[in-house]
Design a protein around this motif. Structure first.
Motif, mmCIF file in Angstrom:
data_model
loop_
_atom_site.group_PDB
_atom_site.id
_atom_site.type_symbol
_atom_site.label_atom_id
_atom_site.label_comp_id
_atom_site.label_asym_id
_atom_site.label_seq_id
_atom_site.Cartn_x
_atom_site.Cartn_y
_atom_site.Cartn_z
ATOM 1 N N LEU A 264 8.325 2.849 -11.289
ATOM 2 C CA LEU A 264 8.579 2.959 -9.854
ATOM 3 C C LEU A 264 8.791 1.572 -9.278
ATOM 4 O O LEU A 264 7.912 0.712 -9.374
ATOM 5 C CB LEU A 264 7.395 3.640 -9.151
ATOM 6 C CG LEU A 264 7.525 3.816 -7.642
ATOM 7 C CD1 LEU A 264 8.656 4.797 -7.332
ATOM 8 C CD2 LEU A 264 6.214 4.305 -7.048
ATOM 9 N N PHE A 268 9.376 0.858 -3.336
ATOM 10 C CA PHE A 268 9.270 2.270 -2.978
ATOM 11 C C PHE A 268 7.840 2.806 -3.067
ATOM 12 O O PHE A 268 7.621 3.996 -2.831
ATOM 13 C CB PHE A 268 10.162 3.120 -3.886
ATOM 14 C CG PHE A 268 11.621 2.798 -3.771
ATOM 15 C CD1 PHE A 268 12.215 2.630 -2.527
ATOM 16 C CD2 PHE A 268 12.408 2.664 -4.905
ATOM 17 C CE1 PHE A 268 13.558 2.337 -2.419
ATOM 18 C CE2 PHE A 268 13.750 2.370 -4.805
ATOM 19 C CZ PHE A 268 14.339 2.201 -3.557
ATOM 20 N N ILE A 269 6.874 1.968 -3.430
ATOM 21 C CA ILE A 269 5.512 2.463 -3.663
ATOM 22 C C ILE A 269 4.916 3.054 -2.384
ATOM 23 O O ILE A 269 4.336 4.151 -2.391
ATOM 24 C CB ILE A 269 4.620 1.335 -4.217
ATOM 25 C CG1 ILE A 269 4.980 1.072 -5.677
ATOM 26 C CG2 ILE A 269 3.147 1.711 -4.108
ATOM 27 C CD1 ILE A 269 4.149 0.018 -6.339
ATOM 28 N N LYS A 270 5.061 2.342 -1.275
ATOM 29 C CA LYS A 270 4.474 2.821 -0.019
ATOM 30 C C LYS A 270 5.093 4.158 0.393
ATOM 31 O O LYS A 270 4.378 5.107 0.771
ATOM 32 C CB LYS A 270 4.690 1.779 1.085
ATOM 33 C CG LYS A 270 4.033 2.140 2.406
ATOM 34 C CD LYS A 270 4.228 1.030 3.438
ATOM 35 C CE LYS A 270 3.575 1.414 4.761
ATOM 36 N NZ LYS A 270 3.761 0.343 5.783
ATOM 37 N N THR A 271 6.399 4.259 0.305
ATOM 38 C CA THR A 271 7.079 5.511 0.654
ATOM 39 C C THR A 271 6.647 6.639 -0.276
ATOM 40 O O THR A 271 6.424 7.777 0.161
ATOM 41 C CB THR A 271 8.600 5.318 0.574
ATOM 42 O OG1 THR A 271 8.977 4.217 1.403
ATOM 43 C CG2 THR A 271 9.333 6.554 1.021
ATOM 44 N N PHE A 272 6.522 6.320 -1.546
ATOM 45 C CA PHE A 272 6.149 7.340 -2.529
ATOM 46 C C PHE A 272 4.725 7.850 -2.286
ATOM 47 O O PHE A 272 4.451 9.051 -2.405
ATOM 48 C CB PHE A 272 6.273 6.757 -3.943
ATOM 49 C CG PHE A 272 5.967 7.747 -5.029
ATOM 50 C CD1 PHE A 272 6.859 8.751 -5.352
ATOM 51 C CD2 PHE A 272 4.777 7.682 -5.726
ATOM 52 C CE1 PHE A 272 6.581 9.672 -6.350
ATOM 53 C CE2 PHE A 272 4.478 8.588 -6.721
ATOM 54 C CZ PHE A 272 5.390 9.592 -7.038
ATOM 55 N N LYS A 273 3.814 6.948 -1.948
ATOM 56 C CA LYS A 273 2.433 7.352 -1.678
ATOM 57 C C LYS A 273 2.367 8.302 -0.476
ATOM 58 O O LYS A 273 1.597 9.272 -0.482
ATOM 59 C CB LYS A 273 1.563 6.116 -1.429
ATOM 60 C CG LYS A 273 1.215 5.338 -2.692
ATOM 61 C CD LYS A 273 0.323 4.150 -2.370
ATOM 62 C CE LYS A 273 -0.090 3.428 -3.650
ATOM 63 N NZ LYS A 273 -0.960 2.257 -3.359
ATOM 64 N N GLU A 274 3.157 8.011 0.530
ATOM 65 C CA GLU A 274 3.190 8.894 1.691
ATOM 66 C C GLU A 274 3.772 10.258 1.320
ATOM 67 O O GLU A 274 3.295 11.311 1.756
ATOM 68 C CB GLU A 274 4.015 8.259 2.820
ATOM 69 C CG GLU A 274 3.376 7.020 3.425
ATOM 70 C CD GLU A 274 2.051 7.337 4.116
ATOM 71 O OE1 GLU A 274 1.945 8.437 4.706
ATOM 72 O OE2 GLU A 274 1.129 6.497 4.045
ATOM 73 N N PHE A 275 4.792 10.230 0.498
ATOM 74 C CA PHE A 275 5.456 11.466 0.093
ATOM 75 C C PHE A 275 4.535 12.340 -0.762
ATOM 76 O O PHE A 275 4.481 13.561 -0.599
ATOM 77 C CB PHE A 275 6.735 11.124 -0.677
ATOM 78 C CG PHE A 275 7.371 12.298 -1.374
ATOM 79 C CD1 PHE A 275 8.067 13.252 -0.655
ATOM 80 C CD2 PHE A 275 7.266 12.439 -2.749
ATOM 81 C CE1 PHE A 275 8.646 14.342 -1.296
ATOM 82 C CE2 PHE A 275 7.843 13.529 -3.390
ATOM 83 C CZ PHE A 275 8.545 14.477 -2.654
ATOM 84 N N ILE A 276 3.785 11.722 -1.683
ATOM 85 C CA ILE A 276 2.972 12.473 -2.642
ATOM 86 C C ILE A 276 1.767 13.137 -1.978
ATOM 87 O O ILE A 276 1.152 14.043 -2.548
ATOM 88 C CB ILE A 276 2.537 11.549 -3.801
ATOM 89 C CG1 ILE A 276 2.417 12.344 -5.106
ATOM 90 C CG2 ILE A 276 1.249 10.845 -3.496
ATOM 91 C CD1 ILE A 276 3.714 12.881 -5.627
ATOM 92 N N VAL A 284 -1.681 10.971 -9.145
ATOM 93 C CA VAL A 284 -0.851 9.811 -9.476
ATOM 94 C C VAL A 284 -1.747 8.619 -9.778
ATOM 95 O O VAL A 284 -2.675 8.325 -9.014
ATOM 96 C CB VAL A 284 0.122 9.455 -8.328
ATOM 97 C CG1 VAL A 284 0.981 8.270 -8.721
ATOM 98 C CG2 VAL A 284 0.992 10.645 -7.979
#
Length: 623
Positions: A264, A268-276, A284
C-alpha cells in the motif's frame, strides 16, 4: 493449529511487524538452532527433558521480543564448544587405544627408538593364543636362530618379542602366516622411549585432555543453568510463530476467510484506514517493508508534477535507494518541448486537445498523465510563441514598436542567438544532474564518489568559457579564456589524481589522464546535443511559414494559375498543413525533449531497476 491474537490497549501494534515479517524457513532455522543446543545438553550433560516451571503466556508484546540475533549467538557459542569437545574426545579415544595396546607390553625394558635403527637383526612384536605359542616356540628353536626375548600372558593371549636375524625373516614370516599370528607394529605408533615411559607420558596427556573436556562441559553446564529458561521461552515463541504461519496458510484454504497481502503506497494509508472502518469483520495489520523485500516503486509527487511521471515511467522506475527524477525533469522537459513547438497558436491547440480528451481518457489509463501534460505544455508553448513571435508562422509583434522588445529569439533570421541559449540550457541541466548525484552520494555516505561529481560540475562551469570560445570567438575576451583554461586545467588535474586513487598498479595511473580527457569531451558533447532544440524550432517555424507562403499563392492563384479552384483549396491547405505541422512538431518535441532527459540528464544520477506496482482488482465472474 489455532492462533489467537489478543488485542490490548497498551500494546503497540506497530511492533507486530517483526514477527509477521518472518518467513517459515527463517522460523524453522531458529528452531533447528535451539534444538541443536538442546541436543548438546542431552549429549554432554545427560539432561533428558526440558520444561519450564510456568508456561509463558504468549501475547503480541512477547512475540515482538524475539531476539533472533541472541539465538545465533547462543548457537555459535554452543556449537564451538561441542566441536572442541568432540575433537578432544576423538583424541582421547586414540590415546586410550594406544594405551591399551602398550599396557600389554608393560615391563618390557626396550627402547623402541633404538629398535628401529638395527641393521642385521630385527625385533618383532607379536600376540597369539597360548596353544599356538607353544608350537611356534618349538618350531622356532628347531629351524631358526630367532630368540624369544620377552613374553607375557594376558588372559588367553601371549604377547611376546622375537629377536630375528635378517636371514631368518622369510622363515619367520611364513610361520607367522601359517599359524595366523598377529604382529604388533609398535615401531609405527610413534613410541620413542621404553614402553613404560611411553605409558606414563600417555597417561599424563590423557589426564590433561580429560581435564579440558571436563572444563568445556562445565562451561556448557554453566550456560545451561543460566540460559535454559530464556532458551525455552524463545523456543515457545518461535513455535507460536510457526503455528501462526501454518494457521495463516490454512486460513487461505477455508471457505469464508481470505488473507490478502499487498503493498500500500504511503500516501493512501490514511484514506485506506478511513475506508476500512466500514467493514467491521476485516482486520488489517500494517508493517513496514524489510530491507530484503522486493518493494515496488510508487512515485509520490504533488498534483502539478504527477503528469510528468509519464515521462519518467517511459524510461523506467528508480530503485528504492534512487532519486525520483520527475519533479527535477518537469521544468526542463516543459521548456524544451515549448521551444521545439515555438508557436502561440500551436500552444492553444494543445490546450484544446486537453479540454477535449481530459474527460474521455479514463483516469486509470496509462495515457491519462499524457493528456494532463497537454495543459502545462500548451500554456508554456503559448508563452514561448510570444517570445519567439510566432502565430501560425506569422510574425506580428515585430511590427509593433512597443511590444517588439519582448521577442527574444528568432529561429529563422537569428538562429545563432537561440543556439547559444540551448547550449546554456544544456550546461545548466547537466551540472544540475551532477549536483543531484553529489547530494545523493553524500546521503549514502559515499563521500569520495560525491566529490567526484562535484569536481566535474565545477570543471564544466569553469572550462565552459574556453569551449565557448571555439564556437563563438568574438563573444569571449581572451583574458577570460586564459583564466578559464588555467583554473580548468588545475581542476582537471585534481580530478585525474583524485579519481586514480583505486587504480593499481601505479603504471596504469597515467592512462587515467586520457580516460578523463575523453570524459571531458563526453560532457561537452552532451551539451552540444541540446542544439536539437534549435533544429526542431527551426523546422517548426520553417514549415509553418512555408505553409503560409503556399496558402498565399493559392489565394492569389499564383501557383497553377487556376483562378477559382486555387482560392478554394487555400483554406484547406492552410488548415491541414498546420494540423500536420502541429502533430509532427508535437511528436518531435516529445521524443527529443524526452531523449535529452534520458541520455543527457538521467545518466548523471539516475539509478533504475525499480519494479512497478501491480494494481489490485477484483475478479468478477459472469453468470
Amino acid at each position: 493449529s489455532i492462533v489467537e491474537l489478543v488485542s490490548y490497549p497498551d500494546v503497540d501494534h506497530s511492533k507486530t511487524q517483526q514477527f509477521l515479517s518472518f518467513s517459515l524457513q527463517e522460523v524453522k532455522d531458529k528452531l533447528n538452532k535451539i534444538e541443536f543446543i538442546f541436543n548438546v545438553f542431552r549429549k554432554h550433560l545427560g539432561v533428558k527433558n526440558f520444561s519450564l516451571e510456568k508456561f509463558p503466556i504468549l501475547t503480541v508484546s512477547s512475540l515482538t521480543n524475539l531476539e533472533s540475533e541472541l539465538i545465533d549467538k547462543y548457537y555459535t557459542f554452543v556449537e564451538n564448544i561441542d566441536i572442541e569437545i568432540r575433537r578432544l574426545e576423538s583424541e582421547l579415544q586414540l590415546l586410550n587405544n594406544k594405551l591399551q595396546l602398550l599396557n600389554n607390553y608393560s615391563g618390557l625394558d626396550i627402547n623402541i627408538a633404538k629398535v628401529r635403527n638395527l641393521k642385521n637383526v630385527f625385533i618383532k612384536f607379536y600376540k597369539t593364543e597360548i596353544k599356538k605359542y607353544s608350537i611356534l616356540s618349538r618350531k622356532l628353536k628347531e629351524t631358526t636362530s630367532a630368540d624369544i626375548l620377552w613374553e607375557k600372558k594376558v588372559k588367553e593371549k601371549i604377547y611376546f618379542v622375537l629377536l630375528v636375524h635378517k636371514n631368518d625373516i622369510e622363515k619367520i614370516s611364513s610361520f607367522i602366516k601359517e599359524y595366523s599370528i598377529d604382529e604388533i607394529l609398535l615401531t609405527e605408533l610413534g613410541v620413542n622411549t621404553t614402553i613404560d615411559e611411553e605409558i606414563h607420558k600417555i597417561l599424563k596427556v590423557t589426564e590433561d585432555t580429560q581435564f579440558q573436556i571436563d572444563k568445556l562441559k562445565q562451561e556448557i553446564k554453566n550456560f545451561y543453568n543460566s540460559e535454559i529458561t530464556r532458551l525455552l521461552e524463545l523456543k515457545y515463541q518461535y513455535l507460536e510463530i510457526q503455528d501462526f504461519i501454518f494457521a495463516e496458510q490454512q486460513i487461505k484454504n477455508t471457505l469464508k476467510t481470505k488473507i490478502i497481502t499487498c503493498w500500500l503506497p504511503q500516501k493512501f494509508i490514511k484514506t485506506f484506514k478511513e475506508f476500512i472502518k466500514n467493514f467491521e469483520h476485516i482486520m488489517v495489520i500494517f508493517s513496514a517493508p524489510q530491507e530484503t523485500d522486493d518493494v515496488p516503486t510508487v512515485l509520490d509527487n504533488p498534483p502539478i508534477i504527477e503528469p510528468y511521471e509519464f515521462v519518467t515511467t517511459l524510461y523506467g522506475l528508480p530503485k528504492k535507494v534512487g532519486v525520483d527524477p520527475t519533479s527535477l525533469l518537469a521544468p526542463f522537459f516543459t521548456l524544451f518541448f515549448a521551444l521545439c513547438l515555438s508557436d502561440f497558436v500551436y500552444g492553444i491547440l494543445l490546450l484544446v486537445s486537453w479540454v477535449i480528451l481530459k474527460n474521455k481518457v479514463p483516469k486509470n489509463s496509462e495515457y491519462s498523465y499524457l493528456v494532463k501534460l497537454f495543459k502545462y505544455l500548451g500554456i508554456v508553448t503559448i508563452l514561448c510563441g510570444v517570445f519567439l513571435d510566432s502565430f501560425f508562422g506569422f510574425n506580428f509583434l515585430k511590427h509593433i514598436s512597443g511590444i517588439k522588445k519582448i521577442v527574444v529569439f528568432d529561429p529563422i533570421n537569428r538562429p545563432v542567438d537561440m543556439l547559444k541559449f540551448t547550449f546554456l540550457l544544456g550546461m545548466i541541466q547537466i551540472v544540475f544532474g551532477l549536483i543531484i548525484n553529489t547530494i545523493r552520494m553524500f546521503q549514502l555516505k559515499k563521500i569520495l564518489s560525491g566529490l567526484d561529481s562535484l569536481l566535474w560540475s565545477v570543471f564544466i562551469i569553469v572550462f565552459s568559457a574556453t569551449v565557448y570560445k571555439l564556437f563563438f570567438p568574438q563573444d569571449v575576451p581572451q583574458n577570460v579564456v586564459q583564466i578559464s583554461s588555467k583554473i580548468g586545467l588545475v581542476i582537471f588535474v585534481c580530478i585525474v589524481i583524485f579519481q586514480s586513487r583505486d587504480i593499481k598498479p601505479l603504471l596504469l595511473k597515467p592512462i587515467n589522464f586520457f580516460v578523463k580527457a575523453y570524459n571531458t569531451i563526453g560532457y561537452y558533447a552532451d551539451i552540444l546535443s541540446y542544439s536539437r532544440i534549435l533544429a526542431l524550432a527551426l523546422a517548426s517555424c520553417a514549415i509553418a511559414q512555408t505553409i503560409n507562403v503556399f496558402t498565399q499563392k493559392l489565394l492569389n492563384a499564383q501557383l497553377l494559375g487556376i483562378k477559382y479552384i486555387e482560392p478554394i483549396l487555400a483554406p484547406i491547405v492552410f488548415l491541414f498543413g498546420h494540423i500536420f505541422n502541429f502533430l509532427i512538431s508535437c511528436l518531435g518535441g516529445m521524443v527529443h525533449s524526452a531523449r535529452l532527459q534520458y541520455l543527457e540528464f538521467f545518466s548523471k544520477f539516475f539509478v533504475g531497476g525499480g519494479r512497478t506496482i501491480k494494481l489490485f482488482s477484483p475478479v468478477r465472474k459472469l453468470g
